[in-house]
Design an enzyme around this catalytic site. Structure first.
Site, PDB file in Angstrom:
ATOM      1  N   HIS A   1       4.091   6.362  10.342  1.00  0.00           N
ATOM      2  CA  HIS A   1       5.250   6.444   9.413  1.00  0.00           C
ATOM      3  C   HIS A   1       6.556   6.826  10.106  1.00  0.00           C
ATOM      4  CE1 HIS A   1       2.657   7.076   5.479  1.00  0.00           C
ATOM      5  NE2 HIS A   1       2.287   6.036   6.192  1.00  0.00           N
TER       6      HIS A   1
ATOM      7  N   GLU B   1       0.821  -1.209   0.000  1.00  0.00           N
ATOM      8  CA  GLU B   1       0.000   0.000   0.000  1.00  0.00           C
ATOM      9  C   GLU B   1       0.853   1.256   0.000  1.00  0.00           C
ATOM     10  OE1 GLU B   1      -2.246   3.396   1.861  1.00  0.00           O
ATOM     11  OE2 GLU B   1      -0.421   2.425   2.554  1.00  0.00           O
TER      12      GLU B   1
HETATM   13 ZN   LIG Z   1      -1.657   2.639   6.111  1.00  0.00          ZN
END
Ligand SMILES: [Zn+2]
Length: 465
Positions: free
Chosen positions: A418, A319
């Site tokens: 992230h 993704e």
């Molecule tokens: Zn994600």
């Protein structure tokens, strides 16, 4: 006290008699309550974090994640468990370093953006052109940043629904090419993050075909603020940046499993989360939690009795660098008419807040039942129709497949997303169970009723709610 208990008892009687009269409601209530006491999702994300860890697409870790996914779905009793391969270009991070070299030396906390080209081995050095907003960068004439390192320090807004991230996204995705078009030799962006950490947050960039590819990285929030303060002093700032990375052709896999429908096996309720993650953390909230929610919800929704419709779960293999979405749509193009509802869980591990369903469905009797079954979770069915769900299912939704989106409280999510701080300790098991309960209730009602979102959505004019 006695009056209160009598009233509560009467209410319970009313509730249970209403539920008894409606088997869909009784089943949904039972699934919800089982989910609130179930540890499947936490066990999955704990194992993924500990036994696999980070799993950047195209790496040896991603192959281990594939094997983990296959084994887990089989162990949970899903049928037709398999890996669907697709080609990707892997991007592998190497050593990275940044420092202010003038007016005085100072190390900076940076992380390369996914897909960034490397700098020359000796790094790049340049004078900083600092923009307090992304709009200021866009307003700068082409050619005016020749030889400079463009730095955008605009903060991201903390919101409960994640819209602050969506609004800030072009700074990271398109910023490198916008800076390159104006002559910059490198690009630094303040991390798309909330919170005040010195850990930088990565994420993919998208180079535009008409601009040179320049190296690009994210600064930690506090380092971006340091540059703001330094720029206000007026003296020129110079930065030296070294980014190493490599690309290679590779394979990614979306792992799938299903619980076959007993009445309408050809009708599919499709849910999922993504298996790949960024590399600095363990990918526990992005998207270990989402994957765990989807798998546990599918399992719980089909656990007591076989569902009427087929419940299918997908663990999307790539993704973060945007490869899974077109690959999944291409592999499942023939099934578009059969998918009654599709959704992806990819907004962390915190509590569910609301559910958005396809246009035209909110007044269907089955959806009234769903709303009643969700109410004890303090989750409501939004009057707004779903416009999309997770990124991996976006192309199928664009092709007309009806979408479900379960909004979760994303207030804390972008503090860690992230970054190296995306780890298991950020997950609150009670909130995770509540999110599973919401998804499981939705999947149960969709898989065990005749509500046909395909028909209802098609009958609703695009502009109408
Ligand atoms: Zn994600």
């Amino acid at each position: 006290m006695q009056g209160v208990s009598a009233a509560a008892a009467a209410l319970l009687l009313l509730t249970s008699s209403a539920a008894c009269a409606d088997p869909l409601r009784a089943g949904a209530d039972a699934v919800r309550e089982r989910a609130l006491a179930d540890s499947t999702a936490y066990d999955l994300v704990e194992s993924l974090s500990v036994d696999v860890g980070q799993r950047l697409a195209g790496t040896e870790a991603a192959a281990r994640a594939r094997d983990w996914g296959l084994a887990r779905l089989k162990a949970l009793g899903f049928s037709n468990v398999h890996a669907e391969p697709f080609p990707i270009t892997a991007w592998i991070r190497g050593p990275e370093d940044a420092e202010i070299v003038a007016p005085h030396p100072q190390k900076l906390a940076v992380i390369g953006l996914g897909g960034s080209v490397p700098t020359p081995a000796a790094g790049v050095e340049g004078e900083v052109a600092l923009f307090r907003t992304y709009a200021d960068l866009l307003a700068t004439p082409v050619g005016s940043l020749a030889g400079k390192i463009a730095v955008v320090t605009q903060p991201m807004t903390r919101t409960a629904d994640g819209s602050g991230y969506v609004a800030a996204n072009p700074m990271r995705r398109a910023g490198p090419s916008e800076a390159a078009r104006r002559g910059a030799v490198a690009y630094l962006v303040r991390s798309l993050a909330t919170g005040e950490s010195r850990e930088p947050h990565t994420g993919a960039l998208n180079y535009q075909p008409d601009a040179p590819k320049i190296p690009a990285a994210a600064l930690s929030v506090v380092d971006a603020e340091l540059l703001d303060h330094l720029a206000a002093r007026g003296a020129p700032i110079r930065i030296h940046l070294t980014l190493n990375s490599a690309t290679a052709p590779a394979t990614a896999w979306t792992i799938e499993g299903e619980i076959p429908g007993a009445v309408h096996p050809e009708e599919i309720i499709q849910v999922g989360g993504h298996l790949d993650s960024w590399d600095p953390g363990t990918g526990s909230i992005d998207d270990g939690a989402g994957l765990a929610i989807a798998v546990a919800a599918a399992k719980l929704a089909g656990a007591q009795n076989p569902p009427q419709r087929t419940i299918r779960v997908a663990l999307f293999g790539a993704e973060e660098m945007d490869f899974a979405r077109p690959a999944f749509a291409a592999a499942h193009a023939q099934e578009i008419p059969k998918i009654v509802l599709i959704g992806e869980s990819d907004i962390g591990a915190d509590r569910a807040v609301s559910v958005r369903l396809p246009a035209g469905s909110k007044d269907a009797p089955e959806i009234k039942t769903l709303a009643a079954a969700l109410a004890p979770l303090a989750v409501f069915v939004s009057p707004e129709p779903s416009l999309g769900s997770g990124d991996d299912v976006a192309d199928l939704i664009k092709a007309g497949v009806p979408a479900v989106a379960v909004a979760q409280d994303a207030s804390r999510y972008f503090d860690w997303h992230h970054s190296s701080e995306d780890t298991l300790d950020k997950i609150d098991p009670a909130q995770l169970r509540q999110a599973v309960a919401a998804w499981a209730t939705v999947v149960y009602v969709a898989a065990n009723s005749d509500v046909d979102f395909r028909v209802l959505q098609a009958a609703t004019p695009k502009s109408a709610p």
